[in-house]
Design an enzyme around this catalytic site. Sequence first.
Site, PDB file in Angstrom:
ATOM      1  N   CYS A 202     -30.837 -10.902  37.725  1.00 34.09           N
ATOM      2  CA  CYS A 202     -31.344 -11.521  38.945  1.00 34.09           C
ATOM      3  C   CYS A 202     -30.197 -11.505  39.953  1.00 34.09           C
ATOM      4  CB  CYS A 202     -31.757 -12.967  38.637  1.00 34.09           C
ATOM      5  SG  CYS A 202     -31.935 -13.990  40.108  1.00 34.09           S
TER       6      CYS A 202
ATOM      7  N   LYS B 155     -35.752 -17.191  -7.023  1.00 33.01           N
ATOM      8  CA  LYS B 155     -35.536 -16.615  -5.698  1.00 33.01           C
ATOM      9  C   LYS B 155     -35.317 -17.683  -4.636  1.00 33.01           C
ATOM     10  CE  LYS B 155     -36.230 -12.137  -5.762  1.00 33.01           C
ATOM     11  NZ  LYS B 155     -37.494 -11.676  -5.399  1.00 33.01           N
TER      12      LYS B 155
ATOM     13  N   ASP C 223       0.813  -1.217   0.000  1.00 30.70           N
ATOM     14  CA  ASP C 223       0.000   0.000   0.000  1.00 30.70           C
ATOM     15  C   ASP C 223       0.847   1.268   0.000  1.00 30.70           C
ATOM     16  OD1 ASP C 223      -1.973  -1.778   0.110  1.00 30.70           O
ATOM     17  OD2 ASP C 223      -2.838  -1.092   2.014  1.00 30.70           O
ATOM     18  N   ALA C 224       1.954   1.216   0.730  1.00 30.75           N
ATOM     19  CA  ALA C 224       2.797   2.413   0.839  1.00 30.75           C
ATOM     20  C   ALA C 224       3.307   2.825  -0.537  1.00 30.75           C
ATOM     21  CB  ALA C 224       3.965   2.148   1.774  1.00 30.75           C
ATOM     22  N   GLU C 225       3.645   1.828  -1.347  1.00 32.38           N
ATOM     23  CA  GLU C 225       4.146   2.108  -2.689  1.00 32.38           C
ATOM     24  C   GLU C 225       3.022   2.729  -3.525  1.00 32.38           C
ATOM     25  OE1 GLU C 225       7.015   2.136  -3.848  1.00 32.38           O
ATOM     26  OE2 GLU C 225       6.480   2.454  -5.965  1.00 32.38           O
ATOM     27  N   TYR C 226       1.832   2.155  -3.382  1.00 31.41           N
ATOM     28  CA  TYR C 226       0.675   2.690  -4.097  1.00 31.41           C
ATOM     29  C   TYR C 226       0.435   4.145  -3.685  1.00 31.41           C
ATOM     30  CZ  TYR C 226      -4.163   3.321  -5.550  1.00 31.41           C
ATOM     31  OH  TYR C 226      -5.307   3.796  -6.113  1.00 31.41           O
ATOM     32  N   ASP C 227       0.493   4.392  -2.388  1.00 36.02           N
ATOM     33  CA  ASP C 227       0.276   5.755  -1.890  1.00 36.02           C
ATOM     34  C   ASP C 227       1.292   6.727  -2.483  1.00 36.02           C
ATOM     35  OD1 ASP C 227      -1.766   4.765  -0.432  1.00 36.02           O
ATOM     36  OD2 ASP C 227      -0.660   4.682   1.465  1.00 36.02           O
TER      37      ASP C 227
ATOM     38  N   CYS D 174     -29.678 -18.830  41.915  1.00 32.13           N
ATOM     39  CA  CYS D 174     -30.941 -18.953  41.165  1.00 32.13           C
ATOM     40  C   CYS D 174     -30.855 -20.178  40.260  1.00 32.13           C
ATOM     41  CB  CYS D 174     -31.160 -17.689  40.342  1.00 32.13           C
ATOM     42  SG  CYS D 174     -32.450 -17.832  39.088  1.00 32.13           S
TER      43      CYS D 174
ATOM     44  N   LYS E 158     -28.012 -13.764  -7.768  1.00 26.34           N
ATOM     45  CA  LYS E 158     -28.828 -12.554  -7.892  1.00 26.34           C
ATOM     46  C   LYS E 158     -28.444 -11.635  -6.745  1.00 26.34           C
ATOM     47  CE  LYS E 158     -33.454 -10.906  -8.835  1.00 26.34           C
ATOM     48  NZ  LYS E 158     -33.452  -9.722  -7.980  1.00 26.34           N
TER      49      LYS E 158
ATOM     50  N   TYR F 139     -23.023  -7.720 -14.960  1.00 27.45           N
ATOM     51  CA  TYR F 139     -23.676  -8.952 -15.420  1.00 27.45           C
ATOM     52  C   TYR F 139     -24.460  -8.798 -16.721  1.00 27.45           C
ATOM     53  CZ  TYR F 139     -27.368  -6.700 -12.670  1.00 27.45           C
ATOM     54  OH  TYR F 139     -28.244  -5.800 -12.144  1.00 27.45           O
TER      55      TYR F 139
ATOM     56  N   SER G  59     -36.652  -5.696 -16.177  1.00 27.09           N
ATOM     57  CA  SER G  59     -36.545  -6.430 -14.915  1.00 27.09           C
ATOM     58  C   SER G  59     -36.767  -7.906 -15.231  1.00 27.09           C
ATOM     59  CB  SER G  59     -37.523  -5.879 -13.884  1.00 27.09           C
ATOM     60  OG  SER G  59     -38.788  -6.370 -14.143  1.00 27.09           O
TER      61      SER G  59
ATOM     62  N   ARG H 236     -31.124   2.610 -12.685  1.00 25.43           N
ATOM     63  CA  ARG H 236     -32.094   2.009 -13.582  1.00 25.43           C
ATOM     64  C   ARG H 236     -33.322   2.907 -13.742  1.00 25.43           C
ATOM     65  NH1 ARG H 236     -36.422  -1.340 -12.599  1.00 25.43           N
ATOM     66  NH2 ARG H 236     -37.047  -2.599 -14.374  1.00 25.43           N
TER      67      ARG H 236
ATOM     68  N   GLU I  86     -24.688  -4.480 -10.710  1.00 22.91           N
ATOM     69  CA  GLU I  86     -25.292  -4.193  -9.418  1.00 22.91           C
ATOM     70  C   GLU I  86     -24.266  -3.560  -8.488  1.00 22.91           C
ATOM     71  OE1 GLU I  86     -28.416  -5.243  -9.639  1.00 22.91           O
ATOM     72  OE2 GLU I  86     -29.237  -5.421  -7.613  1.00 22.91           O
TER      73      GLU I  86
HETATM   74  S1  IVH Z   1     -29.948  -9.490 -15.364  1.00 22.04           S
HETATM   75  C1  IVH Z   1     -32.838  -8.417 -18.529  1.00 22.04           C
HETATM   76  N1  IVH Z   1     -28.348 -10.515 -13.556  1.00 22.04           N
HETATM   77  O1  IVH Z   1     -32.298  -8.167 -10.449  1.00 22.04           O
HETATM   78  C2  IVH Z   1     -31.900  -8.835 -17.445  1.00 22.04           C
HETATM   79  N2  IVH Z   1     -29.990  -8.979 -12.844  1.00 22.04           N
HETATM   80  O2  IVH Z   1     -35.174  -8.488 -10.893  1.00 22.04           O
HETATM   81  C3  IVH Z   1     -31.991  -7.951 -16.279  1.00 22.04           C
HETATM   82  N3  IVH Z   1     -29.947  -8.484 -10.461  1.00 22.04           N
HETATM   83  O3  IVH Z   1     -32.889  -5.103 -12.050  1.00 22.04           O
HETATM   84  C4  IVH Z   1     -31.030  -8.117 -15.227  1.00 22.04           C
HETATM   85  N4  IVH Z   1     -28.249  -9.804  -9.966  1.00 22.04           N
HETATM   86  O4  IVH Z   1     -31.025  -5.223 -10.286  1.00 22.04           O
HETATM   87  C5  IVH Z   1     -29.373  -9.696 -13.783  1.00 22.04           C
HETATM   88  N5  IVH Z   1     -26.846 -11.495 -12.055  1.00 22.04           N
HETATM   89  C6  IVH Z   1     -27.864 -10.666 -12.305  1.00 22.04           C
HETATM   90  C7  IVH Z   1     -28.483  -9.908 -11.276  1.00 22.04           C
HETATM   91  C8  IVH Z   1     -29.548  -9.083 -11.590  1.00 22.04           C
HETATM   92  C9  IVH Z   1     -29.136  -8.937  -9.482  1.00 22.04           C
HETATM   93  C10 IVH Z   1     -31.056  -7.549 -10.235  1.00 22.04           C
HETATM   94  C11 IVH Z   1     -31.045  -6.342 -11.135  1.00 22.04           C
HETATM   95  C12 IVH Z   1     -32.342  -6.371 -11.865  1.00 22.04           C
HETATM   96  C13 IVH Z   1     -33.183  -7.201 -10.964  1.00 22.04           C
HETATM   97  C14 IVH Z   1     -34.304  -7.842 -11.747  1.00 22.04           C
END
Ligand code: IVH
Length: 678
Positions: A429, A317, A34-38, A434, A117, A229, A83, A138, A177
């Site tokens: 207590c 999910k 880190d020192a070198e980076y700094d 006890c 996800k 992603y 989404s 978004r 994300e």
């Molecule tokens: S792909 C059309 N990949 O999930 C494809 N989304 O419910 C759209 N998310 O708005 C997104 N991890 O915020 C994708 N590996 C992943 C993800 C991801 C999290 C979130 C993202 C998106 C939401 C959709």
Amino acid sequence: MTREEAQKRLEELRELIHYHNYRYYVLDSPEIPDAEYDRLFQELLELEKQFPELVTPDSPSQRVGAPPLEEFETVAHTIPMLSLDNAFSTEEIRDFDERCRRLLGVSGPLEYVAEPKLDGLAIELVYENGIFTVGSTRGDGFTGENVTQNLRTIKSIPLRLITRELPAPERLEVRGEVIMEVEAFRRLNREREARGEPLFANPRNAAAGSVRQLDPSVTASRPLDMYCYGYGQILGPTFATHLEVLEAFRKWGLKVNPYVQLCRGVEEVEAYHRRMAEMREKLPYEIDGIVVKVNRLDYQQRLGQKTRSPRWAIAWKFEARQEITQVVDIVAQVGRTGALTPVAILKPVRVAGVVVSRATLHNQDEVDRLGVRIGDWVVVQRAGDVIPEIVSVVTSRRTGEEKPYRLPDRCPVCGAKVVRLEGEVAHRCTNASCPAQLKERIKHFASKRAMDIDGLGEKLIDQLVDKGLVKDVADLYYLKKEDLVKLERMGEKSAQNIIDAIEASKERPPDRILFALGIRHVGEHMARVLMNHFGSFEALKRASYEDLITVPEVGPTVAESVLSFFQQPENLALLDRLAKAGVRLERAAPVAAGPRPLEGKTFVFTGALASMSREEAEELVQRLGGRAASSVSRKTDYVVVGANPGSKAERARELGVPMISEEEFLRMAGVATENKRE
Ligand code: IVH
């Protein structure tokens, strides 16, 4: 230095710093100290100060410093940010697979890319000829907020792409994300609490709140990270599969999640989902499911999209970690130190695969902070392997029938007076004998990491105490088989097993015995530190406050607690009776007779080790003459970094303490790595 020379050096410096940023923030594998980076960074700042006209927007110095905004401008996304549809079961994911194959006319297994996800905030980054120019949220999918200045402060977002392997496209819209790690989120909330500021409900809100900040210097102070992603428009190179795109991202220096995996067919997707559901507890950031994407881009094209979501991808999910349920009652539970813990009795509810019917409320302050009443509807949460807790009260569901709760002023078990000592959050207590406290003390004494008395479980302990057979932990060693066979559900054989298990526990090393006694502030680690230093109970008993406080890691709280334990005659009598019963108190802690390769060195462990547990590693260090500490300080010689390291690694980086891998550690310790457990 002439302007030209400065220009040349500045270019070199930027190149170098970008590269080291990438090693550090994207690959997690720094190449220089880190020192070198700094020093490099300092040189850059000084040169730019001398020649302000040479500052470029992609200079690493431009990550901080933009002035606060009045409000965000809007950015139209070239291609809408869609989404995802959700699936919650294997059936639904099979439906998805069948639908894709039917629409594409594919009869065999289809290739998918499965990804975690991430639970954060979706954003888009625009790179023009390799330079980061605009970043946006978004928003409603069509237009988002321009948060460029804030995103510039996130270290894992490259200000310009690496083009050594792949040329930069003319235009690249990357999607991903922004997240905050759980540990960083907790730390941030602790700081906010100390300053009296409102707390963030979860890491996602903390990440979103930090990105949508009008003052970029505030964002800069928040530990954010980003994983890429997806993409919008790409002008220039073309790709055949999603995985190829992610590979290109990696080459350009964009951070891609390491758990992204190619799955051949839906069964492999199911296996991935199971694996990630398990992994979820161990990851340093929150994920709420997996995302499954058709790998071939021409297939994605053919499948197309619905209004708001593509047909070629789906989110699968995990079970939610938060649910809503009702507080049926609140009771006070008496712990081993006499502390009364309010516990909410809940209408049973399934949270992330486990039925929850109780949640701790910690103490009266917490009850007051939440404002929780008996009869309330509450949000319960199960995070990792932590005891379920109540996050908040759904006040909108109150009927007026709810009853506020106060801890009782008499112990619910023995009826003795309950007091709250000056400066303590706990109500206690006051009766040292006890039965509730005694049961908890015995439970702790017999537990796996303490005396490890097999078979001495909660039900048996209850009976032993209720029947008056055991009045302190020493009584365990005076139990006879005849006493045990009289108890409920106790045969000759199990009685003998328990007697044998109690007998075997007499051989535990002194640090385990010390831990088992349950002295306040003396946990497993501290017990080892103390016994390693003093060697025996006899020496520890004689130690003065000064003797104690000079032991590394022993602070005033521990020193006072140990002193006070050995000052109480009943504790000395207890130790006497343990010794008379044959518990080996006076054996010195084992010290290696062999070589002591770690002599004088202090180690701190973070993350999971592959070859041994944290406790085993600490024991090994001590046996070889070194010291194992629990937190990183300037006195630490090495931080051993295992899988998914926590904030200690960060702290080590800040302090410039060398970090070594498990293998390097084993090499230092002279342990053959062939012994490594898989
Ligand atoms: S792909 C059309 N990949 O999930 C494809 N989304 O419910 C759209 N998310 O708005 C997104 N991890 O915020 C994708 N590996 C992943 C993800 C991801 C999290 C979130 C993202 C998106 C939401 C959709």
